[in-house]
Motif scaffolding. Structure first.
Motif, mmCIF file in Angstrom:
data_model
loop_
_atom_site.group_PDB
_atom_site.id
_atom_site.type_symbol
_atom_site.label_atom_id
_atom_site.label_comp_id
_atom_site.label_asym_id
_atom_site.label_seq_id
_atom_site.Cartn_x
_atom_site.Cartn_y
_atom_site.Cartn_z
ATOM 1 N N TRP A 1 14.136 14.062 -9.865
ATOM 2 C CA TRP A 1 12.827 14.108 -9.189
ATOM 3 C C TRP A 1 12.068 12.808 -9.465
ATOM 4 C CZ3 TRP A 1 7.857 13.778 -11.092
ATOM 5 C CH2 TRP A 1 6.819 14.067 -10.203
ATOM 6 N N ILE A 2 11.537 12.195 -8.393
ATOM 7 C CA ILE A 2 10.763 10.953 -8.476
ATOM 8 C C ILE A 2 9.387 11.206 -7.868
ATOM 9 C CG2 ILE A 2 10.636 8.517 -7.818
ATOM 10 C CD1 ILE A 2 12.892 9.072 -9.688
ATOM 11 N N PRO A 3 8.307 10.853 -8.565
ATOM 12 C CA PRO A 3 6.970 11.040 -7.967
ATOM 13 C C PRO A 3 6.805 10.174 -6.726
ATOM 14 C CG PRO A 3 6.826 9.731 -9.983
ATOM 15 C CD PRO A 3 8.224 10.243 -9.913
ATOM 16 N N ASP A 4 6.176 10.746 -5.733
ATOM 17 C CA ASP A 4 5.980 10.034 -4.466
ATOM 18 C C ASP A 4 4.747 9.113 -4.562
ATOM 19 O OD1 ASP A 4 4.275 12.185 -4.675
ATOM 20 O OD2 ASP A 4 4.130 12.473 -2.495
ATOM 21 N N ILE A 5 4.864 8.103 -5.370
ATOM 22 C CA ILE A 5 3.763 7.151 -5.527
ATOM 23 C C ILE A 5 3.699 6.265 -4.293
ATOM 24 C CG2 ILE A 5 2.836 5.288 -6.939
ATOM 25 C CD1 ILE A 5 2.741 8.066 -8.205
ATOM 26 N N THR A 6 2.512 6.144 -3.744
ATOM 27 C CA THR A 6 2.315 5.402 -2.502
ATOM 28 C C THR A 6 1.234 4.342 -2.699
ATOM 29 O OG1 THR A 6 2.875 7.390 -1.240
ATOM 30 C CG2 THR A 6 1.778 5.619 -0.041
ATOM 31 N N LEU A 7 1.462 3.188 -2.105
ATOM 32 C CA LEU A 7 0.434 2.146 -2.075
ATOM 33 C C LEU A 7 -0.466 2.416 -0.876
ATOM 34 C CD1 LEU A 7 -0.747 -0.555 -3.116
ATOM 35 C CD2 LEU A 7 0.904 -1.730 -1.638
ATOM 36 N N TYR A 8 -1.714 2.757 -1.146
ATOM 37 C CA TYR A 8 -2.600 3.192 -0.075
ATOM 38 C C TYR A 8 -2.860 2.088 0.955
ATOM 39 C CZ TYR A 8 -3.710 7.446 -2.692
ATOM 40 O OH TYR A 8 -3.629 8.658 -3.343
ATOM 41 N N ASP A 9 -3.064 0.862 0.483
ATOM 42 C CA ASP A 9 -3.374 -0.240 1.400
ATOM 43 C C ASP A 9 -2.132 -1.059 1.719
ATOM 44 O OD1 ASP A 9 -6.055 0.478 1.380
ATOM 45 O OD2 ASP A 9 -6.481 -0.725 -0.391
ATOM 46 N N ASN A 10 -1.029 -0.362 1.916
ATOM 47 C CA ASN A 10 0.236 -1.054 2.184
ATOM 48 C C ASN A 10 0.254 -1.583 3.612
ATOM 49 O OD1 ASN A 10 2.785 -2.027 1.984
ATOM 50 N ND2 ASN A 10 3.734 -0.081 1.409
ATOM 51 N N ALA A 11 0.706 -2.840 3.756
ATOM 52 C CA ALA A 11 0.829 -3.430 5.090
ATOM 53 C C ALA A 11 2.173 -3.122 5.723
ATOM 54 C CB ALA A 11 0.618 -4.947 5.020
ATOM 55 N N GLU A 12 3.076 -2.445 4.987
ATOM 56 C CA GLU A 12 4.367 -2.027 5.512
ATOM 57 C C GLU A 12 4.459 -0.507 5.480
ATOM 58 O OE1 GLU A 12 7.386 -4.036 3.336
ATOM 59 O OE2 GLU A 12 6.994 -5.984 4.295
ATOM 60 N N ASN A 13 5.573 0.000 5.947
ATOM 61 C CA ASN A 13 5.715 1.453 6.061
ATOM 62 C C ASN A 13 5.901 2.134 4.718
ATOM 63 O OD1 ASN A 13 5.489 1.301 8.845
ATOM 64 N ND2 ASN A 13 7.690 0.976 9.127
ATOM 65 N N ALA A 14 6.640 1.502 3.804
ATOM 66 C CA ALA A 14 6.943 2.146 2.522
ATOM 67 C C ALA A 14 6.884 1.109 1.417
ATOM 68 C CB ALA A 14 8.310 2.818 2.567
ATOM 69 N N LEU A 15 6.803 1.616 0.173
ATOM 70 C CA LEU A 15 6.805 0.745 -0.985
ATOM 71 C C LEU A 15 8.219 0.239 -1.219
ATOM 72 C CD1 LEU A 15 5.120 -0.415 -3.333
ATOM 73 C CD2 LEU A 15 5.717 1.617 -4.637
ATOM 74 N N GLY A 16 8.413 -1.068 -1.126
ATOM 75 C CA GLY A 16 9.740 -1.636 -1.217
ATOM 76 C C GLY A 16 10.380 -1.405 -2.573
ATOM 77 N N GLY A 17 11.675 -1.037 -2.588
ATOM 78 C CA GLY A 17 12.424 -0.850 -3.818
ATOM 79 C C GLY A 17 12.294 0.518 -4.442
ATOM 80 N N LEU A 18 11.492 1.415 -3.879
ATOM 81 C CA LEU A 18 11.263 2.708 -4.523
ATOM 82 C C LEU A 18 12.519 3.570 -4.523
ATOM 83 C CD1 LEU A 18 9.256 4.693 -5.788
ATOM 84 C CD2 LEU A 18 8.663 5.459 -3.487
ATOM 85 N N GLN A 19 13.364 3.467 -3.525
ATOM 86 C CA GLN A 19 14.545 4.326 -3.391
ATOM 87 C C GLN A 19 15.857 3.559 -3.542
ATOM 88 O OE1 GLN A 19 14.251 6.391 0.321
ATOM 89 N NE2 GLN A 19 12.213 7.210 -0.104
ATOM 90 N N GLN A 20 15.838 2.442 -4.200
ATOM 91 C CA GLN A 20 17.027 1.597 -4.261
ATOM 92 C C GLN A 20 17.568 1.402 -5.670
ATOM 93 O OE1 GLN A 20 15.967 -2.065 -2.348
ATOM 94 N NE2 GLN A 20 15.362 -1.074 -0.427
ATOM 95 N N TYR A 21 16.897 1.926 -6.693
ATOM 96 C CA TYR A 21 17.314 1.668 -8.066
ATOM 97 C C TYR A 21 17.462 2.988 -8.828
ATOM 98 C CZ TYR A 21 16.093 -3.093 -6.810
ATOM 99 O OH TYR A 21 16.038 -4.303 -6.181
#
Length: 496
Positions: free
Chosen positions: A103-123
């Motif tokens: 389980w990984i917390p769904d931490i989100t960058l609120y003022d993100n200029a892209e769709n998702a936080l890069g690297g969150l699901q790759q490591y």
């Protein structure tokens, strides 16, 4: 001996617990484990998640689009009570598991200029025997940043990175900061920006949609711009070009290049203003002082064009035969001319006085015949007559009458002289008077033109002084205002 053989066989065939393979431990840990459910053993427990950030590099701050691109390391820590084991028995101190297995917390960058936080699901996150899960991954973050370019290029920018859980509220997932500021020990220096600090702040927000609080962690990236590039490529050329406009007042009006020089300087400043506008955001709330500086420089150069046209108008105004008003001569030629070290002579006034005295003398000397003037060497008429006029008068009388000027002086006219001779002499003298009047008028016009040109020189020098004072005062005021940005004022609303 037989006992030793039995013990050896048992050791080989039945391995101890500290030799349990990792695969068997993984199968045991994740048996019945669901990564889609909050990792809490009690329904009333709150999952504690700590969030930290290490800022590695400021890649770019795009001022027109107001987007900050940074290279960061995101660090998250939480405890999963379902993933525990005895490290003493197994000899395994930590496990790097695939992202989808835990389980990984769904931490989100609120003022993100892209769709998702890069690297969150790759490591891969690391799991420790007590259930602590450490998930550290690199990410290139593109976030929205409100840019204030009032003091550009001596500005300080504060960009906010706001992280929070999008699905879980504060009663299910409590998000806290790992430290009071982000880690900048591994920061790579940037050629344009200098990082001042990255303080951290935790806040809880109650949204209108939901009664539960939503905590978030905010990282304030405080950075100062390095102004040397813009000083050498924007401010210095603009100051130099606007200073060249002063040379337009030093050019003589007859050169025909005064207005051309001012127009060229104006176009150069327009190009620099266009360059500044392309690097600034299209924001009507704040306008950079450097833009005001360029606008004032263009206004001053435009004013210098108006001044130059005024000087040229005064310089060539004497060709139309217009007489200079006495108050203009008194104020500019006699007043400002002395202050500005412009030598002025009253040749036209002296010439008018001499001509008036000559006419008065002729009125007393004309006797006998109307229109006939007695030429006398001792009279004021001859005293103030130019050598050229005397030569023309002598030659014309000699050609027409057949004798010298000295013989003409000896001629005595009376009432018995032939009427034809008197009429002929009167016509000759009238013709000479017209020639003399024409020459005197040309001389008077020449003196009037010189007077207007002298006025143009005084006004040109006066405009030079005014332009220099206004430009120096405006430039000094704006540049001082640009460089007077107080970092404490800019950073006062951000946590220390």
């Amino acid at each position: 001996m037989a006992l030793l053989v039995v013990i050896l066989v048992v050791v080989i065939l039945v391995p101890p617990t500290w030799c349990i393979p990792l695969k068997d431990l993984m199968d045991e840990l994740f048996e019945g484990y669901s990564p889609e459910v909050l990792p809490r053993c009690n329904a009333l427990d709150t999952v504690q998640v700590q969030l930290g950030l290490a800022v590695r590099q400021i890649v770019e701050l795009n001022e027109p689009r107001q987007i900050l691109e940074t290279n960061t390391w995101v660090r998250m820590v939480w405890n999963d009570c379902q993933l525990t084991w005895n490290a003493t028995e197994t000899g395994i101190k930590n496990i790097a598991v695939p992202y989808k297995r835990v389980w990984i917390p769904d931490i989100t960058l609120y003022d993100n200029a892209e769709n998702a936080l890069g690297g969150l699901q790759q490591y891969r996150p690391n799991v420790y025997p007590n259930g602590d899960v450490y998930y550290n991954f690199p990410s290139v973050i593109r976030s929205l940043c409100k840019v204030d370019v009032t003091y550009f290029p001596f500005d300080i920018q504060v960009c906010k990175l706001q992280f929070g859980s999008w699905s879980y509220h504060g009663w299910d997932l409590n998000l806290t900061e790992k430290s009071s500021s982000a880690d900048t020990s591994m920061f790579i220096a940037n050629g344009e920006w200098e990082i001042l600090g990255v303080p951290t702040e935790r806040k809880e927000i109650l949204y209108v949609c939901c009664p539960e609080p939503y905590p978030d962690i905010r990282f304030y990236i405080q950075m100062r711009r390095k102004p040397l590039f813009y000083l050498l490529n924007l401010i210095f050329p603009c100051s130099l070009i606007s200073t060249i406009a002063i040379l337009g007042f030093l050019l003589p009006p007859d050169s025909g290049e005064k207005v051309s020089l001012e127009i060229t300087v104006l176009l150069s400043l327009a190009v620099f203003l266009l360059v500044v506008s392309e690097t600034m955001p299209a924001d009507s709330e704040t306008f950079p002082y450097i833009g005001v500086y360029f606008a004032c420089a263009m206004g001053l150069v435009s004013l210098s064009c108006l001044m130059t046209v005024t000087v040229l108008n005064l310089h060539f105004k004497g060709e139309f035969g217009k007489r200079m008003p006495p108050w203009v001569r008194l104020v500019f030629l006699n007043g400002f001319g002395r202050i500005l070290l412009v030598k002025s002579t009253d040749k036209l006034t002296q010439y008018d006085k001499i001509k008036a005295q000559k006419k008065l003398a002729e009125a007393y000397e004309n006797q006998g015949f109307p229109g006939l003037s007695t030429v006398d060497e001792e009279s004021n008429h001859n005293d103030h007559m130019d050598a050229e006029q005397r030569t023309v008068l002598t030659s014309v009388l000699s050609d027409l009458s057949g004798f010298n000027m000295a013989d003409l002086k000896k001629v005595k006219f009376d009432y018995d002289t032939s009427a034809e001779v008197v009429s002929l002499l009167k016509k000759q003298l009238d013709c000479l008077d017209k020639i003399q009047d024409h020459m005197e008028e040309n001389r008077r016009e020449s003196l009037g033109m010189d007077e207007w040109r002298k006025l143009a020189q005084v006004v040109d020098r006066l405009f030079l002084v005014l332009f220099f004072l206004i430009q120096f005062g405006t430039s000094a005021l704006i540049l001082f205002r640009i460089t007077s940005a107080d970092p404490d004022v800019v950073l006062m609303n951000t946590p220390k």
